[in-house]
Design an enzyme around this catalytic site. Structure first.
Site, PDB file in Angstrom:
ATOM      1  N   TYR A  75       0.840  -1.199   0.000  1.00  0.00           N
ATOM      2  CA  TYR A  75       0.000   0.000   0.000  1.00  0.00           C
ATOM      3  C   TYR A  75       0.878   1.254   0.000  1.00  0.00           C
ATOM      4  O   TYR A  75       0.591   2.227  -0.673  1.00  0.00           O
ATOM      5  CB  TYR A  75      -0.932   0.017   1.216  1.00  0.00           C
ATOM      6  CG  TYR A  75      -1.979   1.107   1.107  1.00  0.00           C
ATOM      7  CD1 TYR A  75      -3.177   0.876   0.440  1.00  0.00           C
ATOM      8  CD2 TYR A  75      -1.740   2.372   1.637  1.00  0.00           C
ATOM      9  CE1 TYR A  75      -4.120   1.879   0.304  1.00  0.00           C
ATOM     10  CE2 TYR A  75      -2.690   3.380   1.508  1.00  0.00           C
ATOM     11  CZ  TYR A  75      -3.873   3.131   0.846  1.00  0.00           C
ATOM     12  OH  TYR A  75      -4.807   4.127   0.706  1.00  0.00           O
ATOM     13  N   PHE A 127      -7.317  21.032 -25.059  1.00  0.00           N
ATOM     14  CA  PHE A 127      -7.583  19.594 -25.118  1.00  0.00           C
ATOM     15  C   PHE A 127      -8.798  19.342 -24.232  1.00  0.00           C
ATOM     16  O   PHE A 127      -8.952  19.992 -23.202  1.00  0.00           O
ATOM     17  CB  PHE A 127      -6.379  18.762 -24.661  1.00  0.00           C
ATOM     18  CG  PHE A 127      -6.645  17.295 -24.787  1.00  0.00           C
ATOM     19  CD1 PHE A 127      -6.654  16.698 -26.039  1.00  0.00           C
ATOM     20  CD2 PHE A 127      -6.957  16.518 -23.680  1.00  0.00           C
ATOM     21  CE1 PHE A 127      -6.959  15.349 -26.187  1.00  0.00           C
ATOM     22  CE2 PHE A 127      -7.255  15.168 -23.824  1.00  0.00           C
ATOM     23  CZ  PHE A 127      -7.250  14.584 -25.074  1.00  0.00           C
ATOM     24  N   THR A 128      -9.646  18.409 -24.633  1.00  0.00           N
ATOM     25  CA  THR A 128     -10.957  18.231 -23.989  1.00  0.00           C
ATOM     26  C   THR A 128     -10.874  18.160 -22.459  1.00  0.00           C
ATOM     27  O   THR A 128     -11.437  19.011 -21.761  1.00  0.00           O
ATOM     28  CB  THR A 128     -11.629  16.953 -24.512  1.00  0.00           C
ATOM     29  OG1 THR A 128     -10.704  15.874 -24.386  1.00  0.00           O
ATOM     30  CG2 THR A 128     -12.026  17.110 -25.970  1.00  0.00           C
ATOM     31  N   ASP A 218       1.690  20.117 -20.839  1.00  0.00           N
ATOM     32  CA  ASP A 218       1.044  18.828 -21.035  1.00  0.00           C
ATOM     33  C   ASP A 218       2.029  17.999 -21.860  1.00  0.00           C
ATOM     34  O   ASP A 218       2.103  18.128 -23.080  1.00  0.00           O
ATOM     35  CB  ASP A 218      -0.283  19.009 -21.770  1.00  0.00           C
ATOM     36  CG  ASP A 218      -1.030  17.688 -21.946  1.00  0.00           C
ATOM     37  OD1 ASP A 218      -0.374  16.629 -21.924  1.00  0.00           O
ATOM     38  OD2 ASP A 218      -2.260  17.729 -22.122  1.00  0.00           O
ATOM     39  N   LYS A 261      -0.013   7.271 -23.487  1.00  0.00           N
ATOM     40  CA  LYS A 261       0.430   7.646 -24.841  1.00  0.00           C
ATOM     41  C   LYS A 261       1.920   7.310 -24.965  1.00  0.00           C
ATOM     42  O   LYS A 261       2.271   6.147 -25.044  1.00  0.00           O
ATOM     43  CB  LYS A 261       0.162   9.136 -25.088  1.00  0.00           C
ATOM     44  CG  LYS A 261      -1.157   9.657 -24.482  1.00  0.00           C
ATOM     45  CD  LYS A 261      -2.410   9.199 -25.186  1.00  0.00           C
ATOM     46  CE  LYS A 261      -3.694   9.542 -24.454  1.00  0.00           C
ATOM     47  NZ  LYS A 261      -3.959  10.937 -24.200  1.00  0.00           N
ATOM     48  N   ARG A 385     -13.526  14.661 -34.515  1.00  0.00           N
ATOM     49  CA  ARG A 385     -12.946  15.801 -33.809  1.00  0.00           C
ATOM     50  C   ARG A 385     -13.463  17.035 -34.537  1.00  0.00           C
ATOM     51  O   ARG A 385     -12.834  17.540 -35.459  1.00  0.00           O
ATOM     52  CB  ARG A 385     -11.416  15.757 -33.830  1.00  0.00           C
ATOM     53  CG  ARG A 385     -10.828  14.931 -32.710  1.00  0.00           C
ATOM     54  CD  ARG A 385     -11.011  15.653 -31.377  1.00  0.00           C
ATOM     55  NE  ARG A 385     -10.457  14.899 -30.251  1.00  0.00           N
ATOM     56  CZ  ARG A 385     -11.177  14.399 -29.245  1.00  0.00           C
ATOM     57  NH1 ARG A 385     -12.482  14.521 -29.229  1.00  0.00           N
ATOM     58  NH2 ARG A 385     -10.599  13.787 -28.241  1.00  0.00           N
ATOM     59  N   PHE A 452     -19.113  14.006 -26.869  1.00  0.00           N
ATOM     60  CA  PHE A 452     -18.723  13.132 -27.975  1.00  0.00           C
ATOM     61  C   PHE A 452     -18.620  11.673 -27.570  1.00  0.00           C
ATOM     62  O   PHE A 452     -18.759  10.782 -28.401  1.00  0.00           O
ATOM     63  CB  PHE A 452     -17.407  13.610 -28.603  1.00  0.00           C
ATOM     64  CG  PHE A 452     -16.263  13.696 -27.644  1.00  0.00           C
ATOM     65  CD1 PHE A 452     -16.056  14.842 -26.897  1.00  0.00           C
ATOM     66  CD2 PHE A 452     -15.404  12.624 -27.481  1.00  0.00           C
ATOM     67  CE1 PHE A 452     -14.998  14.926 -25.992  1.00  0.00           C
ATOM     68  CE2 PHE A 452     -14.339  12.696 -26.589  1.00  0.00           C
ATOM     69  CZ  PHE A 452     -14.147  13.852 -25.843  1.00  0.00           C
TER      70      PHE A 452
HETATM   71  C1  LIG Z   1      -4.949  11.731 -23.481  1.00  0.00           C
HETATM   72  C2  LIG Z   1      -4.556  13.084 -23.173  1.00  0.00           C
HETATM   73  C3  LIG Z   1      -4.879  13.680 -21.956  1.00  0.00           C
HETATM   74  C4  LIG Z   1      -5.753  13.007 -20.901  1.00  0.00           C
HETATM   75  O1  LIG Z   1      -5.179  11.851 -20.393  1.00  0.00           O
HETATM   76  P1  LIG Z   1      -6.026  10.542 -19.982  1.00  0.00           P
HETATM   77  O2  LIG Z   1      -4.978   9.553 -19.637  1.00  0.00           O
HETATM   78  O3  LIG Z   1      -6.865  10.144 -21.145  1.00  0.00           O
HETATM   79  O4  LIG Z   1      -6.863  10.903 -18.806  1.00  0.00           O
HETATM   80  C5  LIG Z   1      -4.421  14.964 -21.730  1.00  0.00           C
HETATM   81  N1  LIG Z   1      -3.704  15.631 -22.647  1.00  0.00           N
HETATM   82  C6  LIG Z   1      -3.379  15.088 -23.835  1.00  0.00           C
HETATM   83  C7  LIG Z   1      -2.567  15.867 -24.811  1.00  0.00           C
HETATM   84  C8  LIG Z   1      -3.791  13.806 -24.142  1.00  0.00           C
HETATM   85  O5  LIG Z   1      -3.481  13.297 -25.336  1.00  0.00           O
END
Ligand SMILES: *Cc1c(COP(=O)(O)O)cnc(C)c1O
Length: 461
Positions: A75, A127-128, A218, A261, A385, A452
């Site tokens: 933990y 970004f969303t 990011d 990613k 998109r 979406f």
């Molecule tokens: C995917 C992504 C996110 C969000 O991350 P999640 O792991 O899906 O929560 C944020 N910024 C960018 C540029 C992304 O591609």
């Protein structure tokens, strides 16, 4: 025979296979109708080549899978956490690490810590999930990306760059005190996986230093960005991906990352910073929302796979083949005169649905329509998109009408072969040939947030 060109191939061989179900066109029409013409609502087993996203869909290496067996599921104080901490320090250069279950977990914490209600957060295109967390924390996102990014035909090599004049205009309007940080994405997912140049990062940093504005990044796709800097920016050709990534990170106070990613894992994320105060608040808050600060919602084995993925993501052979695969299909489409966003981005090909289906007005969701048509043709899954993803205006309640109306074909890392790329390319050509007969859609169900993902549609008669 004299050979004209030498091909490249994937720098790995396949050790385990996952058989795919082959479907007929009738099957696929049934499936997409049941899914309300939303590719997010398809069952994955009904999909042949899944280009919905590159998020969490990477194939892990044998080295990562071996690491999964070394999960220390304690933990508190798991040894996998310390290994991850070492690698985040080594490859991104940040001393302090807060793991989270995925990227948005990190965005949530960073937004909560840095943003006060009434603040403004400038960034190079939204970004969303990033924008939503900034808004939920009481901030207003302001797009300060260069105009070229909004033009799908423009071949600027660094369409992710920030327009310092736009940034300066915002600073003059609201004052630097109302700007807790600038949110710099590398690469810019929503612009088509377009990179930001090192020079631009450096110039923005000089500006922000003068104004006493922090810079956060990011860095979800920062390795892809580093590769573009290596091949496109003067002075970086002889630098390694590792060196470029480290230099990029020096300009920021902190980063947040979706490890699903670049980091080559199926789940995970983190934020990392050199600011001890921000770290301490994050370490405190993560316990409330994710889990103890040494696991942040992840299993020990997940952190081990992530730490090992970070070592693999910076290898030149890997990143060259990853982006090379996207270039391969992108160049085929360009040669066939299919309208796509240029230049070809890092993780995806974006079909320009406004040009592909010019007879369908934006309010009839051309990109949503096109994604459904490609699925029906071949079982290739892509995503919208455009107007659906852009959501509604907070104040007026009307749709946001984005300039870009795109279908994204996103390529999982190390999963598909060039033969899969050929099948995808041929399917898009087939749909393009019969584009004039395609009719638009009407939205029949709309969820409140990130619509979406779950919106449903019907075909117009
Ligand atoms: C995917 C992504 C996110 C969000 O991350 P999640 O792991 O899906 O929560 C944020 N910024 C960018 C540029 C992304 O591609």
């Amino acid at each position: 025979m004299k050979i004209k060109k030498r091909s490249w191939a994937e720098p790995f061989k396949i050790k385990v296979v996952e058989p795919l179900k082959m479907t007929s066109k009738e099957d696929r029409i049934k499936s997409i109708t049941l899914a309300g013409y939303n590719t997010f609502l398809l069952k994955s087993e009904d999909v042949y080549i899944d280009l919905l996203t590159d998020s969490g869909t990477s194939a892990m290496s044998d080295y990562q899978w071996a690491g999964m067996m070394l999960g220390d599921e304690a933990y508190a104080g798991s040894k996998n956490y310390y290994y991850l901490e070492d690698n985040v320090k080594k490859y991104y250069g940040f001393k302090y690490l807060v793991p989270t279950h995925q990227g948005r977990g990190a965005e949530h914490l960073v937004s909560k810590i840095l943003i006060k209600p009434g603040d403004y957060i400038p960034g190079n295109m939204y970004f969303t999930t990033t924008r939503l967390h900034q808004e939920l924390a009481g901030g207003t996102f302001v797009d300060v990306i260069i105009d070229e990014a909004h033009d799908p035909e423009n071949e600027h090599p660094f369409k992710g760059n920030i327009d310092i004049k736009k940034l300066d205009k915002l600073v003059k309007e609201v004052g630097a005190k109302k700007i807790p940080y600038i949110s710099v994405a590398a690469t810019v997912n929503m612009a088509g996986g377009q990179p930001i140049s090192m020079q631009n990062i450096r110039e923005v940093k000089e500006y922000c230093d003068r104004q006493k504005i922090k810079m956060w990044c990011d860095a979800t796709r920062a390795v892809e960005n580093a590769y573009f800097i290596k091949i496109r920016e003067k002075g970086y050709a002889d630098k390694s991906i590792e060196e470029i990534l480290l230099e990029m990170c020096t300009y920021f106070e902190g980063i947040w990352v979706s490890a699903k990613k670049d980091c080559l894992v199926n789940i995970g994320g983190f934020f990392a910073t050199r600011n001890k105060k921000v770290f301490e608040e994050g370490r405190n808050l993560v316990v409330v929302y994710e889990g103890l600060h040494t696991y942040g919602g992840l299993a020990g084995r997940d952190m081990e796979a992530m730490a090992r993925g970070i070592e693999e993501m910076v290898q030149l052979d890997h990143i060259k083949a990853r982006i090379g695969q996207v270039e391969y299909i992108g160049n085929l489409l360009l040669k066939a005169k299919i309208p796509i966003v240029k230049p070809i981005g890092g993780h995806a090909i974006f079909l320009n649905a406004k040009k592909f289906l010019p007879h369908i007005p934006q309010i009839q969701f051309p990109a949503q329509t096109l994604a459904a048509e490609i699925y029906i043709d071949s079982g290739v899954r892509s995503m919208e998109r455009g107007i659906v993803s852009a959501g509604r205006n907070k104040v007026t309640g009307d749709h946001n009408y984005p300039k870009l109306e795109l279908v994204r074909l996103t390529f999982p890392r190390r999963v598909y072969t060039q033969a899969h790329m050929d099948v995808t390319y041929e399917s898009i050509c087939e749909v393009y040939d019969k584009r004039k007969s395609i009719k638009g859609l009407k939205m029949i169900y709309e969820p409140k947030y990130l619509r979406f993902f779950q919106a449903r549609f019907e075909r117009l008669k």
